[in-house]
Design a protein around this motif. Structure first.
Motif, PDB file in Angstrom:
ATOM      1  N   ALA A  12      11.227  -2.764   3.758  1.00 28.29           N
ATOM      2  CA  ALA A  12      10.298  -2.065   2.821  1.00 28.29           C
ATOM      3  C   ALA A  12       8.968  -2.513   3.281  1.00 28.29           C
ATOM      4  CB  ALA A  12      10.610  -2.330   1.387  1.00 28.29           C
ATOM      5  N   THR A  13       7.868  -1.641   3.253  1.00 34.02           N
ATOM      6  CA  THR A  13       6.555  -1.894   3.654  1.00 34.02           C
ATOM      7  C   THR A  13       5.741  -1.204   2.515  1.00 34.02           C
ATOM      8  OG1 THR A  13       6.482   0.259   4.721  1.00 34.02           O
ATOM      9  CG2 THR A  13       6.989  -1.640   6.059  1.00 34.02           C
ATOM     10  N   GLY A  14       4.578  -1.973   2.163  1.00 36.68           N
ATOM     11  CA  GLY A  14       3.773  -1.569   1.082  1.00 36.68           C
ATOM     12  C   GLY A  14       3.032  -2.935   0.390  1.00 36.68           C
ATOM     13  N   SER A  15       2.018  -2.359  -0.259  1.00 37.34           N
ATOM     14  CA  SER A  15       1.265  -3.639  -0.687  1.00 37.34           C
ATOM     15  C   SER A  15       1.732  -4.121  -2.139  1.00 37.34           C
ATOM     16  CB  SER A  15      -0.066  -3.201  -1.034  1.00 37.34           C
ATOM     17  OG  SER A  15      -0.301  -2.222  -1.893  1.00 37.34           O
ATOM     18  N   THR A  16       2.752  -3.163  -2.585  1.00 40.06           N
ATOM     19  CA  THR A  16       3.463  -3.449  -4.090  1.00 40.06           C
ATOM     20  C   THR A  16       4.912  -2.957  -3.957  1.00 40.06           C
ATOM     21  OG1 THR A  16       2.802  -1.125  -5.077  1.00 40.06           O
ATOM     22  CG2 THR A  16       1.197  -3.019  -5.204  1.00 40.06           C
TER      23      THR A  16
END
Length: 295
Positions: free
Chosen positions: A232-236
């Motif tokens: 999973a990628t993302g800042s949140t």
């Protein structure tokens, strides 16, 4: 695993219809059995408590009618039984029923007013998600629009680095096997890592963890269950959930918070954030379980 037995917390409203539809779809895919349960207040079963006997009689008769009507929406190939149970709380009644029937899963609907495909946790689901020792599935609004013939198209297990992942992985593997669905393992490491950690180190840690998760899963997988792994990628958490692709008939498994007592659920902050964004049903697995993971 023995036959998958599911307790459905049924109510005569849209949330109840969503729960029934989701449970029916899972049972159809797994060739399992449904225990459809309506929980009434315990005073309706206690003659020592002064209550309006006429109202109690009406409530019982109406509940039987609702259950009978609900049964018409179940597939002919799914074994099902209808039950009325009495308890101090709806959640308590469902947990007791799961124990009584030796069920591996409790299914309830989202609270009224939720966005389609987005679960909104009501008081019953909230109590279950913080107290059950049986895995709990929350059916998002609109689940009743997905036919049982859709089956379970994929099982996604969201795996972090915290204790309890092995129980969750085992539950996901068993569910994938009985529903004949492929298994996807999603690494949450980039979002689980401490704030401020070097970006390149985070990417390396994530990739290493994803590889180890897949290797462990392959060692544990029974024959016939295919598995893939994604990071999973993302800042949140919210960004990560939105960035992943989701199948219409998918189920997501998450583990309980590390704050959960053994054999109890406790919805952690990560799972709670995911729940607000997920377009598919979420199943929360206790650290050790009464049902699925112990079979």
């Amino acid at each position: 695993m023995s036959e998958l037995r599911i307790v459905v917390g049924y109510t005569a409203n849209e949330a109840g219809a969503d729960a029934l539809a989701l449970a029916n779809r899972i049972a159809t895919a797994a060739e399992g059995a449904l225990e459809v349960v309506m929980v009434l207040p315990s005073e309706a079963h206690n003659s020592r408590v002064p209550v309006d006997s006429g109202y109690i009689r009406y409530l019982r008769e109406q509940s039987r009618e609702w259950l009978t009507e609900a049964s018409t929406h179940l597939g002919a190939d799914v074994a099902s039984k209808l039950h009325i149970r009495y308890a101090e709380s709806y959640a308590e009644g469902l947990i007791d029923a799961a124990h009584e029937f030796d069920s591996q899963l409790i299914v309830v609907g989202a609270a009224g007013g939720g966005l389609p495909r987005r679960p909104r946790v009501g008081s019953v689901a909230n109590e279950l998600l913080h107290s059950s020792d049986v895995p709990v599935a929350l059916a998002p609004a609109g689940s009743r629009e997905i036919p049982a013939s859709q089956g379970v198209t994929r099982i996604t297990a969201c795996v972090g680095t915290r204790p309890g992942a092995d129980v969750q992985l085992e539950a996901a593997t068993l569910l994938a096997r009985v529903t004949h669905a492929p298994l996807r393992l999603v690494s949450l490491v980039p979002i689980d890592l401490p704030a401020g950690l070097d970006e390149h180190l985070a990417e390396l840690t994530s990739a290493t963890h994803a590889e180890s998760v897949l290797a462990e899963a392959h060692r544990a997988l029974p024959e016939g269950v295919e598995a893939s792994v994604e990071t999973a990628t993302g800042s949140t958490i919210e960004d990560a959930v939105q960035a992943l692709d989701w199948h219409r008939g998918e189920l997501v498994l998450v583990g309980s918070s590390r704050l959960a007592a053994p054999r109890r659920l406790f919805l952690g902050s990560t799972a709670a954030k995911m729940l607000r964004e997920l377009p598919v049903p979420m199943i929360v697995v206790p650290r050790t379980t009464h049902g699925t993971a112990s079979k």
